[in-house]
Write a protein that holds these residues in place. Structure first.
Motif, PDB file in Angstrom:
ATOM      1  N   LEU A   1       0.861  -1.177   0.000  1.00 33.28           N
ATOM      2  CA  LEU A   1       0.000   0.000   0.000  1.00 33.28           C
ATOM      3  C   LEU A   1       0.904   1.234   0.000  1.00 33.28           C
ATOM      4  CD1 LEU A   1      -1.681  -2.406   1.070  1.00 33.28           C
ATOM      5  CD2 LEU A   1      -2.660  -0.859   2.765  1.00 33.28           C
ATOM      6  N   TYR A   2       0.711   2.124  -0.960  1.00 32.33           N
ATOM      7  CA  TYR A   2       1.601   3.270  -1.115  1.00 32.33           C
ATOM      8  C   TYR A   2       0.847   4.591  -0.994  1.00 32.33           C
ATOM      9  CZ  TYR A   2       4.362  -0.258  -3.692  1.00 32.33           C
ATOM     10  OH  TYR A   2       5.035  -1.402  -4.083  1.00 32.33           O
ATOM     11  N   ASP A   3       1.415   5.521  -0.264  1.00 33.60           N
ATOM     12  CA  ASP A   3       1.107   6.917  -0.479  1.00 33.60           C
ATOM     13  C   ASP A   3       1.692   7.244  -1.861  1.00 33.60           C
ATOM     14  OD1 ASP A   3       0.396   9.618   0.078  1.00 33.60           O
ATOM     15  OD2 ASP A   3       2.438  10.015   0.738  1.00 33.60           O
ATOM     16  N   PHE A   4       1.405   8.412  -2.409  1.00 37.20           N
ATOM     17  CA  PHE A   4       1.940   8.720  -3.737  1.00 37.20           C
ATOM     18  C   PHE A   4       2.884   9.922  -3.712  1.00 37.20           C
ATOM     19  CE2 PHE A   4       2.049   9.694  -8.231  1.00 37.20           C
ATOM     20  CZ  PHE A   4       1.959   8.446  -8.822  1.00 37.20           C
ATOM     21  N   ASP A   5       2.349  11.087  -3.307  1.00 28.68           N
ATOM     22  CA  ASP A   5       3.168  12.298  -3.296  1.00 28.68           C
ATOM     23  C   ASP A   5       4.345  12.155  -2.332  1.00 28.68           C
ATOM     24  OD1 ASP A   5       1.313  13.345  -5.011  1.00 28.68           O
ATOM     25  OD2 ASP A   5       0.319  14.599  -3.519  1.00 28.68           O
ATOM     26  N   LYS A   6       5.544  12.386  -2.827  1.00 30.89           N
ATOM     27  CA  LYS A   6       6.781  12.340  -2.052  1.00 30.89           C
ATOM     28  C   LYS A   6       7.100  10.936  -1.534  1.00 30.89           C
ATOM     29  CE  LYS A   6       6.030  17.139  -0.728  1.00 30.89           C
ATOM     30  NZ  LYS A   6       5.729  18.090   0.354  1.00 30.89           N
ATOM     31  N   THR A   7       6.328   9.963  -1.998  1.00 30.41           N
ATOM     32  CA  THR A   7       6.611   8.557  -1.717  1.00 30.41           C
ATOM     33  C   THR A   7       7.046   7.856  -2.991  1.00 30.41           C
ATOM     34  OG1 THR A   7       5.069   8.440   0.147  1.00 30.41           O
ATOM     35  CG2 THR A   7       5.639   6.363  -0.931  1.00 30.41           C
ATOM     36  N   LEU A   8       6.263   8.018  -4.054  1.00 31.53           N
ATOM     37  CA  LEU A   8       6.623   7.472  -5.365  1.00 31.53           C
ATOM     38  C   LEU A   8       7.093   8.567  -6.320  1.00 31.53           C
ATOM     39  CD1 LEU A   8       3.698   4.905  -5.783  1.00 31.53           C
ATOM     40  CD2 LEU A   8       6.069   4.412  -5.137  1.00 31.53           C
ATOM     41  N   CYS A   9       6.577   9.782  -6.145  1.00 31.24           N
ATOM     42  CA  CYS A   9       7.013  10.917  -6.967  1.00 31.24           C
ATOM     43  C   CYS A   9       7.612  11.990  -6.068  1.00 31.24           C
ATOM     44  CB  CYS A   9       5.871  11.474  -7.809  1.00 31.24           C
ATOM     45  SG  CYS A   9       4.515  12.220  -6.875  1.00 31.24           S
ATOM     46  N   THR A  10       8.302  12.940  -6.666  1.00 27.61           N
ATOM     47  CA  THR A  10       9.213  13.807  -5.907  1.00 27.61           C
ATOM     48  C   THR A  10       8.546  14.944  -5.148  1.00 27.61           C
ATOM     49  OG1 THR A  10       9.614  15.139  -7.894  1.00 27.61           O
ATOM     50  CG2 THR A  10      11.127  13.301  -7.476  1.00 27.61           C
ATOM     51  N   THR A  11       7.309  15.308  -5.503  1.00 31.22           N
ATOM     52  CA  THR A  11       6.623  16.388  -4.795  1.00 31.22           C
ATOM     53  C   THR A  11       5.121  16.193  -4.956  1.00 31.22           C
ATOM     54  OG1 THR A  11       6.550  18.794  -4.473  1.00 31.22           O
ATOM     55  CG2 THR A  11       6.619  18.010  -6.755  1.00 31.22           C
ATOM     56  N   ASP A  12       4.311  17.157  -4.512  1.00 31.36           N
ATOM     57  CA  ASP A  12       2.864  17.043  -4.669  1.00 31.36           C
ATOM     58  C   ASP A  12       2.510  16.998  -6.155  1.00 31.36           C
ATOM     59  OD1 ASP A  12       2.303  17.151  -1.898  1.00 31.36           O
ATOM     60  OD2 ASP A  12       2.500  19.329  -1.928  1.00 31.36           O
ATOM     61  N   MET A  13       1.644  16.065  -6.529  1.00 30.46           N
ATOM     62  CA  MET A  13       1.379  15.824  -7.951  1.00 30.46           C
ATOM     63  C   MET A  13       0.789  17.039  -8.663  1.00 30.46           C
ATOM     64  SD  MET A  13      -1.897  13.240  -7.673  1.00 30.46           S
ATOM     65  CE  MET A  13      -1.076  12.182  -6.477  1.00 30.46           C
ATOM     66  N   GLU A  14       0.083  17.908  -7.945  1.00 28.31           N
ATOM     67  CA  GLU A  14      -0.476  19.106  -8.569  1.00 28.31           C
ATOM     68  C   GLU A  14       0.602  20.109  -8.951  1.00 28.31           C
ATOM     69  OE1 GLU A  14      -3.402  17.165  -5.886  1.00 28.31           O
ATOM     70  OE2 GLU A  14      -1.354  17.896  -5.610  1.00 28.31           O
TER      71      GLU A  14
ATOM     72  N   TYR B   1      -1.323  -1.207  -4.280  1.00 29.97           N
ATOM     73  CA  TYR B   1      -2.444  -0.279  -4.154  1.00 29.97           C
ATOM     74  C   TYR B   1      -1.910   1.116  -3.837  1.00 29.97           C
ATOM     75  CZ  TYR B   1      -5.230  -4.552  -3.476  1.00 29.97           C
ATOM     76  OH  TYR B   1      -5.826  -5.787  -3.627  1.00 29.97           O
ATOM     77  N   VAL B   2      -2.621   2.124  -4.300  1.00 34.22           N
ATOM     78  CA  VAL B   2      -2.339   3.505  -3.900  1.00 34.22           C
ATOM     79  C   VAL B   2      -3.425   3.960  -2.938  1.00 34.22           C
ATOM     80  CG1 VAL B   2      -2.306   5.913  -4.664  1.00 34.22           C
ATOM     81  CG2 VAL B   2      -1.072   4.195  -5.967  1.00 34.22           C
ATOM     82  N   ILE B   3      -3.009   4.623  -1.853  1.00 32.16           N
ATOM     83  CA  ILE B   3      -3.946   5.309  -0.946  1.00 32.16           C
ATOM     84  C   ILE B   3      -3.405   6.724  -0.780  1.00 32.16           C
ATOM     85  CG2 ILE B   3      -5.117   5.294   1.276  1.00 32.16           C
ATOM     86  CD1 ILE B   3      -4.527   2.347   1.545  1.00 32.16           C
ATOM     87  N   SER B   4      -3.990   7.670  -1.514  1.00 32.72           N
ATOM     88  CA  SER B   4      -3.398   9.006  -1.632  1.00 32.72           C
ATOM     89  C   SER B   4      -4.430  10.112  -1.445  1.00 32.72           C
ATOM     90  CB  SER B   4      -2.746   9.149  -3.017  1.00 32.72           C
ATOM     91  OG  SER B   4      -2.359  10.488  -3.265  1.00 32.72           O
TER      92      SER B   4
ATOM     93  N   THR C   1      -6.827  10.559   7.998  1.00 36.95           N
ATOM     94  CA  THR C   1      -7.421   9.498   8.808  1.00 36.95           C
ATOM     95  C   THR C   1      -8.352   8.619   7.975  1.00 36.95           C
ATOM     96  OG1 THR C   1      -9.098  11.088   9.527  1.00 36.95           O
ATOM     97  CG2 THR C   1      -7.222  10.710  10.999  1.00 36.95           C
ATOM     98  N   ALA C   2      -8.965   9.188   6.930  1.00 35.01           N
ATOM     99  CA  ALA C   2      -9.840   8.383   6.053  1.00 35.01           C
ATOM    100  C   ALA C   2      -9.056   7.313   5.303  1.00 35.01           C
ATOM    101  CB  ALA C   2     -10.570   9.283   5.061  1.00 35.01           C
ATOM    102  N   LYS C   3      -7.751   7.472   5.192  1.00 33.80           N
ATOM    103  CA  LYS C   3      -6.939   6.471   4.499  1.00 33.80           C
ATOM    104  C   LYS C   3      -7.126   5.078   5.095  1.00 33.80           C
ATOM    105  CE  LYS C   3      -3.042   9.154   2.652  1.00 33.80           C
ATOM    106  NZ  LYS C   3      -1.567   9.234   2.595  1.00 33.80           N
ATOM    107  N   THR C   4      -7.388   5.022   6.400  1.00 34.01           N
ATOM    108  CA  THR C   4      -7.477   3.711   7.054  1.00 34.01           C
ATOM    109  C   THR C   4      -8.659   2.898   6.538  1.00 34.01           C
ATOM    110  OG1 THR C   4      -8.704   4.685   8.909  1.00 34.01           O
ATOM    111  CG2 THR C   4      -6.311   4.509   9.135  1.00 34.01           C
ATOM    112  N   GLN C   5      -9.734   3.588   6.075  1.00 37.60           N
ATOM    113  CA  GLN C   5     -10.883   2.863   5.508  1.00 37.60           C
ATOM    114  C   GLN C   5     -10.441   1.936   4.388  1.00 37.60           C
ATOM    115  OE1 GLN C   5     -14.373   3.640   2.246  1.00 37.60           O
ATOM    116  NE2 GLN C   5     -13.727   5.405   3.428  1.00 37.60           N
ATOM    117  N   PHE C   6      -9.501   2.414   3.587  1.00 39.94           N
ATOM    118  CA  PHE C   6      -9.113   1.657   2.400  1.00 39.94           C
ATOM    119  C   PHE C   6      -8.212   0.479   2.764  1.00 39.94           C
ATOM    120  CE2 PHE C   6      -9.987   6.081   1.314  1.00 39.94           C
ATOM    121  CZ  PHE C   6     -11.126   5.875   0.542  1.00 39.94           C
TER     122      PHE C   6
END
Length: 293
Positions: free
Chosen positions: A11-24, A112-115, A157-162
């Motif tokens: 399970l991965y976060d995305f921003d600054k975990t897989l890519c270098t900064t906030d995706m926006e 999985y991504v949880i971002s 905190t909503a990340k935990t639902q997934f």
């Protein structure tokens, strides 16, 4: 329990975990003629002033700032912007390598991504096809493709639902009934003990705490700019391991993940052996035996 191929879920976060900064920051914010600092300051100020959830605040700010500049965007526009995402070293072939290693150990690996970022932008990235499911904030679009309402928001905190959805195999976000139905631990699709969460900071702590509480593994990756914060997570027992955000072949991160997969594969085999022996003598598998190893 019948013989089966165990599943190990990453399970991965995305921003600054897989890519270098906030995706926006890569394409969307520059398209407004704003700097990331300016955009995020506006979004955060709006959220604080109006007591709006931070994720809803940034999604509203996207709509407001685009409208103010007469620069409406569509879903397709955001997907296209995702093509500019810069991934950390080794990320593009990471999933293929880890999947192959899992097969060598007799397990199936899923990702999985949880971002809190946007699903639309992630879908445009070079790695979107690697994930079984992408859980991320998302707009609902009208028949013209224009965003009109938040379809899903994923705050910290909503990340935990997934995590629970992945655990039970109830991946459809509109299916709350099945998610909340009682389910014996030994029938859940991916035991918590077979989960690995990879993130980069405080926003990931709720999921990391779940991993450590329920027998999974939590890993934090860092760039030099946030190294001290990640070291603090390790010192306070919020993660199991920390590594530089380098997913290349032969790195310490890859070696640790391979060891984790080995451990999970062995534990599953031991559990299956225990269950087989119990049933051969007419015994029952008790709830507290699930995840025993």
């Amino acid at each position: 329990m019948a013989n089966h191929t165990p599943i190990v879920a990453f399970l991965y976060d995305f921003d600054k975990t897989l890519c270098t900064t906030d995706m926006e920051d890569y394409a969307f914010i520059p398209s407004l003629g704003m700097t990331p600092a300016e955009f995020w300051a506006k979004a955060n100020h709006f959220g604080r002033t109006n007591r709006v959830d931070g994720i809803l605040a940034y999604m509203y700010t996207m709509l407001r700032e685009s409208a103010a500049r007469k620069l409406p965007f569509t879903r397709a526009d955001l997907v296209e912007m995702g093509r500019g995402i810069v991934l950390f070293p080794g990320v593009e072939d990471w999933f293929q390598r880890i999947n192959a290693f899992g097969r060598s150990q007799g397990v199936t690996v899923e990702h999985y991504v949880i971002s809190s970022g946007l699903r639309e932008i992630i879908e445009g990235s070079a790695i979107s096809g690697a994930f079984k499911e992408i859980y991320a904030s998302e707009f609902y679009y009208d028949e013209t493709g224009a965003p009109v309402w938040p379809k899903l928001t994923v705050n910290f905190t909503a990340k935990t639902q997934f995590v629970y959805r992945i655990n039970k195999g109830v991946l459809d976000v509109s299916d709350d009934k099945t998610l909340n139905d009682s389910m014996p631990d030994d029938s859940k699709r991916v035991p918590f003990t077979n989960m690995v969460y990879i993130g980069d900071g405080l926003s990931d702590v709720p999921c990391m705490k779940m991993m450590r509480s329920y027998g999974g593994q939590a890993i934090a990756v860092y760039q030099e700019s946030n190294r001290s914060g990640v070291e603090d997570l390790l010192a306070k027992g919020r993660v199991d391991f920390i590594f530089p955000a380098d997913y290349s072949q032969g790195t310490a991160l890859e070696a640790a993940v391979q060891d984790i997969i080995r451990k999970m594969a062995v534990c599953d085999r031991l559990f299956e052996r225990n269950v087989s022996q119990l049933r051969s003598i007419g015994g029952d598998v008790l709830p507290n035996q699930v995840g025993l190893f």
